[in-house]
Write an enzyme that holds these catalytic residues in place. Structure first.
Site, PDB file in Angstrom:
ATOM      1  CE  LYS A  11     -39.902   9.028 -72.237  1.00  9.44           C
ATOM      2  NZ  LYS A  11     -39.248   9.867 -73.219  1.00  9.44           N
ATOM      3  CG  HIS A  97     -38.598   4.546 -75.710  1.00 11.92           C
ATOM      4  ND1 HIS A  97     -37.643   5.535 -75.739  1.00 11.92           N
ATOM      5  CD2 HIS A  97     -39.799   5.181 -75.555  1.00 11.92           C
ATOM      6  CE1 HIS A  97     -38.226   6.715 -75.601  1.00 11.92           C
ATOM      7  NE2 HIS A  97     -39.540   6.525 -75.479  1.00 11.92           N
ATOM      8  CD  GLU A  99     -36.182   8.138 -73.604  1.00 12.30           C
ATOM      9  OE1 GLU A  99     -36.736   7.467 -72.727  1.00 12.30           O
ATOM     10  OE2 GLU A  99     -36.622   9.235 -74.014  1.00 12.30           O
ATOM     11  CD  GLU A 169     -42.217   7.348 -78.437  1.00 10.44           C
ATOM     12  OE1 GLU A 169     -42.986   8.015 -77.739  1.00 10.44           O
ATOM     13  OE2 GLU A 169     -41.218   6.786 -77.978  1.00 10.44           O
ATOM     14  CB  SER A 214     -42.987  17.192 -77.960  1.00 16.29           C
ATOM     15  OG  SER A 214     -41.625  17.147 -77.600  1.00 16.29           O
TER      16      SER A 214
HETATM   17  P1  13P Z   1     -42.212  13.180 -74.458  1.00 15.82           P
HETATM   18  O1  13P Z   1     -43.724  13.193 -74.528  1.00 15.82           O
HETATM   19  O2  13P Z   1     -41.683  13.660 -73.163  1.00 15.82           O
HETATM   20  O3  13P Z   1     -41.627  13.839 -75.654  1.00 15.82           O
HETATM   21  O4  13P Z   1     -41.767  11.631 -74.531  1.00 15.82           O
HETATM   22  C1  13P Z   1     -42.251  10.835 -75.555  1.00 15.82           C
HETATM   23  C2  13P Z   1     -41.828   9.441 -75.317  1.00 15.82           C
HETATM   24  O5  13P Z   1     -40.658   9.117 -75.427  1.00 15.82           O
HETATM   25  C3  13P Z   1     -42.858   8.487 -74.907  1.00 15.82           C
HETATM   26  O6  13P Z   1     -42.394   7.176 -74.967  1.00 15.82           O
END
Ligand code: 13P
Length: 254
Positions: A11, A97, A99, A169, A214
């Site tokens: 990220k 994703h 986000e 996810e 996570s």
């Molecule tokens: P985390 O492992 O920090 O929860 O993030 C997962 C993620 O969004 C991977 O693309």
């Protein structure tokens, strides 16, 4: 059994010196394990990919990008194309994703356009799908995942899913320390695979379904014991070299 895959999504994290240090350590680790190492994809911020390219040429560690534009070239300020990524040795591209869906307003339509350009460039898309907390609580997880897959199929046809990776996810599990329960993830992965299997043009053997949200060194083993979890997409825990190596060690021993 398919070989398990670990994908690291850094990220918006890291800097030149910490990435260089991480790469040095990972390189030494790779040279100790060589062929015994599971398959790994690392998606650093795009600006640092050139550092990684020099390290992993001809090795079992592959480069990923966290995003790409759906245009090939031209007046698109700030964007990066699939050909630029290929130039930097990238083989995998994350898209869809949550986000990016949320903060950059990426619609199913935009995601499908990106999926198409990634496949046309012979890169491997890692399509993220998953439900939010409200949808989970109202029992809509499967419906949301299928809708997100269907959005791609209706624009590009089912065959587009051959040689791709789907990452389930759940949005509520990302960065929360709250992993979905392995048997529930297994159920969703089975549902995703069964759904795609309905289309005769898709070969289920050519699709990997990863879990992300996570994942860390303490839960990776239970997760990967589930039959249909083909690997993991790791965010936060991939930033810490020691944690990341522990994850790799555990996966290597499976
Ligand atoms: P985390 O492992 O920090 O929860 O993030 C997962 C993620 O969004 C991977 O693309």
């Amino acid at each position: 059994m398919k070989k398990k895959l670990i994908i690291a999504n850094w990220k918006l994290n890291g800097n030149k010196s910490c990435i260089f240090n991480f790469l040095n350590l990972l390189n030494t680790y790779h040279d100790q394990k060589k062929d015994k190492l599971c398959k790994i994809v690392i998606a650093f911020p795009v600006i640092y990919l050139y550092l990684a390219q020099q390290f992993f040429l001809k090795k079992n560690i592959f480069l990923g990008a966290q995003n790409v534009d759906f245009n090939l070239q031209g007046a698109f300020t700030g964007e990066i194309s699939v050909n630029m990524l290929k130039d930097m040795g990238v083989s995998y591209v994350i898209l869809g994703h949550s986000e990016r869906r949320r903060y950059h307003k990426e619609s199913d339509n935009i995601i499908a356009k990106k999926f198409k350009i990634i496949k046309e460039a012979n890169l491997i898309p890692i399509l993220c799908i998953g439900e939010n907390k409200e949808e989970k609580e109202s029992g809509k997880t499967q419906e949301v995942c299928i809708r997100q897959l269907q959005a791609i199929i209706s624009m590009l046809g089912p065959h587009i899913f051959n040689n791709t990776i789907i990452a389930y996810e759940p949005i509520w599990a990302i960065g929360s320390g709250d992993t979905a329960q392995p048997h529930l993830i297994q159920k969703i992965h089975r549902c995703i695979k069964s759904y795609l299997k309905k289309y005769r043009m898709i070969d289920p053997e050519k699709i990997l379904v990863q879990y992300g949200g996570s994942v860390d060194e303490n839960n990776v083993s239970v997760l990967l014991n589930e039959r249909d979890i083909d690997g993991v997409l790791v965010g936060g825990a991939s930033l810490n070299y020691k944690k990341f190596i522990k994850i790799i060690d555990i996966v290597n021993q499976l």
